[in-house]
Scaffold this motif. Structure first.
Motif, PDB file in Angstrom:
ATOM      1  N   SER A  94      -6.796  56.359  -4.725  1.00  0.00           N
ATOM      2  CA  SER A  94      -7.443  57.395  -3.821  1.00  0.00           C
ATOM      3  C   SER A  94      -6.516  58.471  -3.312  1.00  0.00           C
ATOM      4  CB  SER A  94      -7.924  56.071  -3.034  1.00  0.00           C
ATOM      5  OG  SER A  94      -8.068  57.154  -1.406  1.00  0.00           O
ATOM      6  N   MET A  95      -7.294  59.809  -2.649  1.00  0.00           N
ATOM      7  CA  MET A  95      -6.076  60.929  -2.382  1.00  0.00           C
ATOM      8  C   MET A  95      -7.184  60.420  -1.019  1.00  0.00           C
ATOM      9  SD  MET A  95      -6.387  63.513  -5.554  1.00  0.00           S
ATOM     10  CE  MET A  95      -5.181  64.270  -4.759  1.00  0.00           C
ATOM     11  N   SER A 150      -3.916  56.897   1.119  1.00  0.00           N
ATOM     12  CA  SER A 150      -4.135  57.099  -0.372  1.00  0.00           C
ATOM     13  C   SER A 150      -3.021  56.083  -1.644  1.00  0.00           C
ATOM     14  CB  SER A 150      -3.479  58.732  -0.247  1.00  0.00           C
ATOM     15  OG  SER A 150      -2.203  58.586   0.039  1.00  0.00           O
TER      16      SER A 150
END
Length: 256
Positions: free
Chosen positions: A229-230, A235
């Motif tokens: 995930s960003m 993140s």
């Protein structure tokens, strides 16, 4: 046979029988040839698979070598004593690698964990407070293949923690499940989107990851799931490796 005994010179009947014999012989010959071709094909496929695995395995070692030497090199002038200590750990690591005769033969997890600890010790020395390493090892009694877990950890440091503009944390954990063991590698780095993640996993520069995934799947029937995930504040990347319990051989059971 009754016709042959009562009409021994019936050439038409003899011709039919001869034709049947020829057909039988030709059919049997073709079946043998087909069977041999199938067997040869399977042997070639098995040999090619083994060769491919070995070639990919051979490419992991120089990959790690270059990264580790680079980590030590940065300390030579700033902290020679620490560089010397790390060089000793590095030589100990490779001594164990050279003693490992078969890279496609499962080893106890603690042996791979020793490789992992050495690598992270080297990276910690290079990155300092940039990285924090945590361990939550609840299960040790399982088997892995040499140099199959480390590439995922190396990927977490290189593509997750290092590019981040904040201190990173990587956590390595194991726990026992029913009939299998779960090994997790997490980091709070920058993360990757799906397209970038697939590119990293498939690119020729990710030899270690591709080889590790194939070897774990081919030889240990392991399942590997990678999520990233960003999203700001959330993140990071998580790698889950589920390894089925290794079946003991009859000799191992008798020796217990």
């Amino acid at each position: 046979f009754y016709q042959l005994s009562t009409h021994p010179f019936n050439t038409g009947l003899l011709s039919h029988i001869a034709a049947l014999i020829v057909i039988f012989i030709e059919t049997s010959t073709q079946l043998v040839l087909i069977r041999n071709e199938i067997k040869a094909k399977h042997e070639i496929e098995s040999e090619n698979r083994s060769l491919q695995l070995q070639l990919l395995t051979d490419q992991i070692r120089p990959h790690f070598l270059l990264n580790t030497v680079g980590a030590i090199r940065t300390l030579i002038y700033d902290d020679p004593d620490k560089a010397s200590d790390l060089l000793y750990e590095f030589s100990r690591y490779f001594r164990k690698n050279f003693e490992q005769k078969d890279y496609n033969k499962p080893i106890p997890f603690p042996q791979e964990l020793d490789y992992i600890a050495t690598y992270l010790k080297l990276e910690k020395a290079r990155l300092g407070d940039k990285i924090t390493v945590n361990y939550d090892i609840q299960e040790r009694e399982f088997w892995v293949l040499p140099l199959t877990i480390q590439p995922f950890i190396e990927n977490a440091v290189k593509h997750g923690v290092f590019p981040a503009d904040y201190p990173g944390v990587t956590t390595n954990s194991t726990r026992k499940l029913i009939g299998e063991t779960l090994l997790e590698i997490t980091d709070n780095g920058v993360g990757m989107d799906v397209a970038e993640l697939n590119r990293v996993l498939e690119t020729k520069n990710s030899v270690g990851i591709r080889s590790a995934r194939m070897r774990l799947n081919e030889q240990l029937s392991a399942k590997i799931d990678i999520q990233s995930s960003m999203e700001p504040g959330k993140s990071g990347t998580t790698v889950k490796i589920v390894i089925p319990d290794r079946k003991r051989s009859r000799n191992e059971n008798n020796n217990r």
